[in-house]
Design an enzyme around this catalytic site. Structure first.
Site, PDB file in Angstrom:
ATOM      1  N   CYS A  76       0.879  -1.182   0.000  1.00  0.00           N
ATOM      2  CA  CYS A  76       0.000   0.000   0.000  1.00  0.00           C
ATOM      3  C   CYS A  76       0.907   1.220   0.000  1.00  0.00           C
ATOM      4  O   CYS A  76       1.623   1.397  -0.986  1.00  0.00           O
ATOM      5  CB  CYS A  76      -1.042  -0.042   1.108  1.00  0.00           C
ATOM      6  SG  CYS A  76      -0.499  -0.485   2.758  1.00  0.00           S
ATOM      7  N   SER A  77       0.901   2.014   1.050  1.00  0.00           N
ATOM      8  CA  SER A  77       1.806   3.172   1.066  1.00  0.00           C
ATOM      9  C   SER A  77       2.146   3.538   2.507  1.00  0.00           C
ATOM     10  O   SER A  77       2.174   4.708   2.860  1.00  0.00           O
ATOM     11  CB  SER A  77       1.172   4.371   0.362  1.00  0.00           C
ATOM     12  OG  SER A  77       0.913   4.082  -0.995  1.00  0.00           O
TER      13      SER A  77
END
Lengths: 210, 210
Positions: free
Chosen positions: B118-119
């Site tokens: 994801c981040s």
């Protein structure tokens, strides 16, 4: 789920392009959707359930969406899926000060009261299992089946694979595991370089020899 | 592996038409109205969240941690041993920084941080991530071709320096402790903090001399 979000090791997206002097937000709707996700996220469900909400986006839309567009799509999906609008909470919403205290306190993912004795010790050789679950997982494809070495024990942490699906937190030992770049990517990778990744005990098996 | 067969990244270009932007604004406004009308979250709390992450929580926090570690060897040792506690000594803690690990760059080792799935990003010390950190180009390629990605940032790492890539797959968040600039001895902590960039604390840049 072997989804498009599991990007590690792909090389089809071109160079990384940084935006000089990038602002925190590019438009007001990004501010609002960020704040909605942060402040109303816990009312929707656990972090792992919310992450899986993004992973369930159609793959073509995923790669064409900006970060905050993904956050918007995820909240729309999960608000509808949980039916939370039809069953509003009985408690009053948190005040700005109450929520600010959560911002600074955080929501730890360790569960030391459920501490389980770790099976592996620093230095042990382990293989990441070749698991392909259909639900949420934090075991990326690029380490599956590869051999690494336990670098560090982080403690006992909530297990995303169950927590994302209402099957409980199932806390278990979380390790940092070092993989040689050549083990992951073959002989073209630098023999000096390595990758460190955090993996739960259920993702690992002992590996005595190569 | 540092050349690109892929075309220039089509995903980061500003590509939303005015109509598409209006549609996004309408969707966010509808979501916000639905949640606030039912008392799940208040507009005032959303305003507070935006204000905190736009003004109080950002890379200036991490820069103070780094400069303090450069000036105080005992703090540096505590930071490398238990980053969560050491960072909290300076008053920084909270969401997405509940479990911190600091990794130190030296003349022999260069660390760089990513979240391929994801981040994930250490909000309390770095604020919210830049767009490039969240882009498919960075998330996919820095694990397989770290030297090529660093070259995209204008950073060449000599072949005899080991690169360690940290994939933030769990709730552990990583902060790179960069090497101090050559003239660090002649500067005080505040002046040093002003030199420390977000990119240096992710590991895609070095700290330039002041």
């Amino acid at each position: 789920m072997n989804g498009i979000h599991d990007l590690g090791g792909m090389t089809c997206f071109g160079p990384v392009e940084a935006e000089p002097d990038e602002p925190v937000f590019h438009s007001d709707w990004e501010r609002r959707v960020f704040a909605i996700n942060v402040a109303a996220g816990a009312a929707v469900g656990p972090l792992d359930y919310r992450r899986h909400g993004i992973e369930r986006m159609p793959p073509d839309i995923y790669v064409r969406s900006s970060y905050y567009e993904k956050w918007l799509a995820r909240m729309e999906l999960l608000v509808a899926e949980t039916g939370m609008l039809d069953h509003p909470p009985k408690q009053p919403a948190q005040s700005p000060d109450e929520f600010e205290s959560i911002v600074y306190a955080g929501r730890p993912a360790n569960r030391d009261d459920a501490r389980a004795a770790p099976h592996f010790a620093v230095g042990d050789r382990v293989r990441a299992l070749n698991l392909n679950p259909t639900g949420h997982t934090r075991l990326p494809r690029y380490v599956r089946g590869r051999v690494g070495q336990i670098h560090r024990l982080h403690g006992t942490h909530v297990f995303p694979d169950t927590n994302a699906h209402g099957q409980g937190e199932s806390p278990q030992p979380l390790y940092n595991v070092r993989f040689a770049a050549t083990e992951l990517w073959g002989p073209a990778a630098s023999a000096r370089d390595s990758l460190y990744i955090d993996l739960w005990e259920d993702y690992l098996e002992p590996c005595e020899s190569r | 592996m540092s050349t690109h067969d892929a075309p220039p990244n089509p995903y980061l270009a500003p590509r939303r038409t005015a109509d598409e932007s209006r549609e996004l604004e309408a969707r966010v406004a509808k979501l916000e109205r639905a949640l606030t009308d039912r008392g799940i979250v208040t507009r005032e709390t959303l305003d507070r969240v935006v204000d905190l992450y736009e003004h109080d929580i950002g890379p200036m926090n991490g820069a103070r941690v780094v400069a303090h570690a450069w000036c105080d060897p005992e703090f540096r040792a505590r930071l490398l041993d238990d980053a969560t506690a050491a960072i909290a000594e300076l008053g920084y803690s909270g969401l997405q920084g509940e479990h911190m690990v600091a990794v130190e760059n030296t003349s022999d080792v260069h660390n760089v941080v990513v979240c391929t799935l994801c981040s994930c990003y250490p909000w309390p010390v770095l604020g919210l991530p830049p767009t490039w950190y969240k882009s498919p180009a960075y998330r996919s390629r820095v694990v397989i071709d770290p030297r090529g990605v660093l070259a995209d940032f204008g950073l060449t790492i000599p072949d005899d320096v080991e690169i360690r890539v940290w994939d933030s797959s769990a709730e552990i968040r990583y902060l790179v402790l960069p090497e101090p600039p050559a003239n660090a001895d002649s500067m005080d902590e505040e002046a040093l903090a002003a030199l420390v960039t977000r990119d240096a604390m992710i590991g895609v840049a070095k700290v330039a001399a002041g």
